[in-house]
Write an enzyme that holds these catalytic residues in place. Structure first.
Site, PDB file in Angstrom:
ATOM      1  N   GLY A 168       3.536   3.784   5.373  1.00 57.63           N
ATOM      2  CA  GLY A 168       4.643   3.407   6.261  1.00 57.63           C
ATOM      3  C   GLY A 168       5.204   2.031   5.976  1.00 57.63           C
ATOM      4  O   GLY A 168       5.967   1.489   6.771  1.00 57.63           O
ATOM      5  N   LEU A 169       4.837   1.451   4.825  1.00 54.58           N
ATOM      6  CA  LEU A 169       5.355   0.115   4.498  1.00 54.58           C
ATOM      7  C   LEU A 169       6.475   0.163   3.452  1.00 54.58           C
ATOM      8  O   LEU A 169       6.856  -0.864   2.900  1.00 54.58           O
ATOM      9  CB  LEU A 169       4.221  -0.802   4.030  1.00 54.58           C
ATOM     10  CG  LEU A 169       3.283  -1.279   5.143  1.00 54.58           C
ATOM     11  CD1 LEU A 169       2.110  -2.044   4.562  1.00 54.58           C
ATOM     12  CD2 LEU A 169       4.004  -2.162   6.149  1.00 54.58           C
ATOM     13  N   GLY A 170       6.976   1.349   3.190  1.00 53.64           N
ATOM     14  CA  GLY A 170       8.154   1.469   2.320  1.00 53.64           C
ATOM     15  C   GLY A 170       7.884   1.210   0.851  1.00 53.64           C
ATOM     16  O   GLY A 170       8.769   0.738   0.144  1.00 53.64           O
ATOM     17  N   SER A 171       6.681   1.537   0.375  1.00 56.94           N
ATOM     18  CA  SER A 171       6.353   1.201  -1.016  1.00 56.94           C
ATOM     19  C   SER A 171       7.277   1.912  -2.006  1.00 56.94           C
ATOM     20  O   SER A 171       7.747   1.303  -2.973  1.00 56.94           O
ATOM     21  CB  SER A 171       4.881   1.486  -1.316  1.00 56.94           C
ATOM     22  OG  SER A 171       4.704   2.804  -1.718  1.00 56.94           O
ATOM     23  N   ASP A 204      14.567   3.418   5.192  1.00 60.61           N
ATOM     24  CA  ASP A 204      13.688   2.651   4.296  1.00 60.61           C
ATOM     25  C   ASP A 204      14.484   1.971   3.189  1.00 60.61           C
ATOM     26  O   ASP A 204      14.367   0.762   2.962  1.00 60.61           O
ATOM     27  CB  ASP A 204      12.622   3.557   3.671  1.00 60.61           C
ATOM     28  CG  ASP A 204      11.484   3.864   4.625  1.00 60.61           C
ATOM     29  OD1 ASP A 204      11.671   3.670   5.825  1.00 60.61           O
ATOM     30  OD2 ASP A 204      10.414   4.305   4.158  1.00 60.61           O
ATOM     31  N   PRO A 247       0.836  -1.209   0.000  1.00 59.80           N
ATOM     32  CA  PRO A 247       0.000   0.000   0.000  1.00 59.80           C
ATOM     33  C   PRO A 247       0.872   1.262   0.000  1.00 59.80           C
ATOM     34  O   PRO A 247       1.933   1.288   0.625  1.00 59.80           O
ATOM     35  CB  PRO A 247      -0.796  -0.103   1.293  1.00 59.80           C
ATOM     36  CG  PRO A 247      -0.534  -1.446   1.858  1.00 59.80           C
ATOM     37  CD  PRO A 247       0.641  -2.041   1.184  1.00 59.80           C
ATOM     38  N   ALA A 250      10.378   3.000  -1.631  1.00 61.91           N
ATOM     39  CA  ALA A 250      11.725   2.411  -1.604  1.00 61.91           C
ATOM     40  C   ALA A 250      11.729   1.037  -2.268  1.00 61.91           C
ATOM     41  O   ALA A 250      12.668   0.682  -2.988  1.00 61.91           O
ATOM     42  CB  ALA A 250      12.211   2.295  -0.155  1.00 61.91           C
ATOM     43  N   ALA A 251      10.658   0.269  -2.063  1.00 61.57           N
ATOM     44  CA  ALA A 251      10.620  -1.090  -2.624  1.00 61.57           C
ATOM     45  C   ALA A 251      10.483  -1.057  -4.147  1.00 61.57           C
ATOM     46  O   ALA A 251      11.154  -1.818  -4.849  1.00 61.57           O
ATOM     47  CB  ALA A 251       9.465  -1.879  -1.997  1.00 61.57           C
TER      48      ALA A 251
HETATM   49  O1  PMV Z   1       8.410   5.674   5.465  1.00 62.86           O
HETATM   50  P1  PMV Z   1       7.835   5.625   6.837  1.00 62.86           P
HETATM   51  O2  PMV Z   1       6.519   6.296   6.963  1.00 62.86           O
HETATM   52  O3  PMV Z   1       7.918   4.265   7.456  1.00 62.86           O
HETATM   53  O4  PMV Z   1       8.752   6.546   7.779  1.00 62.86           O
HETATM   54  C1  PMV Z   1      10.131   6.460   7.784  1.00 62.86           C
HETATM   55  C2  PMV Z   1      10.641   6.747   9.147  1.00 62.86           C
HETATM   56  C3  PMV Z   1      10.828   8.180   9.557  1.00 62.86           C
HETATM   57  O5  PMV Z   1      11.712   8.120  10.661  1.00 62.86           O
HETATM   58  C4  PMV Z   1       9.512   8.804   9.997  1.00 62.86           C
HETATM   59  C5  PMV Z   1      11.443   9.033   8.458  1.00 62.86           C
HETATM   60  C6  PMV Z   1      12.865   8.648   8.112  1.00 62.86           C
HETATM   61  O6  PMV Z   1      13.326   9.100   7.053  1.00 62.86           O
HETATM   62  O7  PMV Z   1      13.540   7.955   8.870  1.00 62.86           O
END
Ligand code: PMV
Length: 313
Positions: free
Chosen positions: A100-103, A147, A96, A105-106
């Site tokens: 916050g699941l790193g979409s 991430d 999704p 970056a993945a």
């Molecule tokens: O991508 P997210 O929503 O899991 O957040 C990453 C973690 C944060 O610490 C909020 C941002 C970061 O760059 O480390």
């Protein structure tokens, strides 16, 4: 044709504080994946981003397009020239977006890997991670790099900004449930808000970040050295403590707190928001015995999706 995939990720503890130099722990979530396929095309370079229903030529991409940047940086890294290439990159993802699941970056990790393989120059994890880090800057503003690191390495990591990650040796595997509030929350926004709040009250925020750092060190030592019973009970308490600190930073919301409380009431050993906050996902630490009851409680409390994963298996 070359294909590569990359997992989603979740932050176990340390989000936000990690941007300010504190450590954090993150783990891959293989139940959700991004996939990239590269195949020859008759002319030009095409990006077919099925996950967001967009198909366009590289030369028409917006300057802020992370996929286009990932392609350009991969060529640059390999000292190759794009004009001589003609191919199509197809991207798909079950991760999704903005939760916050790193979409982001993945998808970029899968793209860089598939493209490098297509160009017959496979890249190492640190190389992939550093290219994806540049794309994360477009998406997140001032990312810590956690991430791209956990996704590119594909293993649990102890991470500190600017340092090579340390793989986490998980002594006793543990079970997590990841529940989605269904509220999209771009990380860039909450990271920006925390930055503004820190600039206003630097001492208070640095105190909160330092407490998060202590939690992360303790969690790492429990995960790497604790007995089964100690791992789950202590890790749960540390996650609860981390959630309180994130609340004090102002990045939780009513929906996240509702899911966190529902999980704890149903027997989770600990629960916290995960990632940027204000929406997106939360995490609950469960055992095989409590997993079904906690999952049901999360669904009753309004979770839009619940994913189960085992860390260290
Ligand atoms: O991508 P997210 O929503 O899991 O957040 C990453 C973690 C944060 O610490 C909020 C941002 C970061 O760059 O480390």
């Amino acid at each position: 044709m070359t294909t590569a995939s990359a997992p989603g990720k979740i932050i176990l503890c340390g989000e936000h504080a990690v941007v300010y130099g504190q450590p954090a722990l993150a783990v891959p979530v293989t139940q959700v994946q991004a996939t990239a396929t590269v195949e020859p095309a008759p002319e030009g370079v095409w990006i077919d981003a099925r996950n967001v229903n967009r198909c366009y030529r590289l030369e028409d991409a917006d300057p802020s397009d992370p996929l286009a940047l990932a392609i350009r940086l991969t060529f640059e890294h390999l000292h190759l020239h794009i004009p001589h290439s003609t191919f199509r990159i197809t991207l798909d993802s079950t991760i999704p977006i903005a939760s916050g699941l790193g979409s982001g970056a993945a998808v970029c990790t899968a793209l860089v890997r598939a493209l490098a393989a297509h160009l017959q120059s496979p890249l190492s994890n640190p190389e992939v991670s550093s290219i994806v880090f540049e794309t994360e800057k477009l998406l997140h503003g001032t990312p810590s790099g956690i991430d791209n690191t956990v996704v590119a390495y594909g293993q649990p990591v102890f991470f500190k900004k600017g340092q090579p990650p340390v793989p986490l040796a998980v002594l006793q595997p543990f079970h997590l449930l990841i529940a989605d509030t269904g509220i999209p929350s771009p990380t860039k926004a909450t990271v920006g808000e925390v930055r503004a709040a820190w600039q206003k009250e630097p001492r208070r925020y640095e105190g909160l970040f330092a407490q998060v750092g202590e939690i992360v060190h303790e969690a790492r030592s429990i995960i790497e050295r604790g007995s089964r019973a100690r791992t789950v009970s202590t890790l749960g308490e540390l996650m609860n403590g981390n959630h309180e600190l994130l609340k004090m930073m102002g990045v939780s919301c009513a929906e996240l707190d509702t899911l966190v409380e529902a999980a704890r009431a149903a027997g989770a050993l600990g629960a916290k928001l995960s990632g940027g906050g204000r929406g997106g996902n939360m995490l609950a630490l469960v055992t095989p015995e409590t997993e079904a009851a906690v999952r049901a409680a999360l669904e009753r409390a309004g979770a839009k999706r619940v994913i189960g994963t085992v860390v260290g298996q």
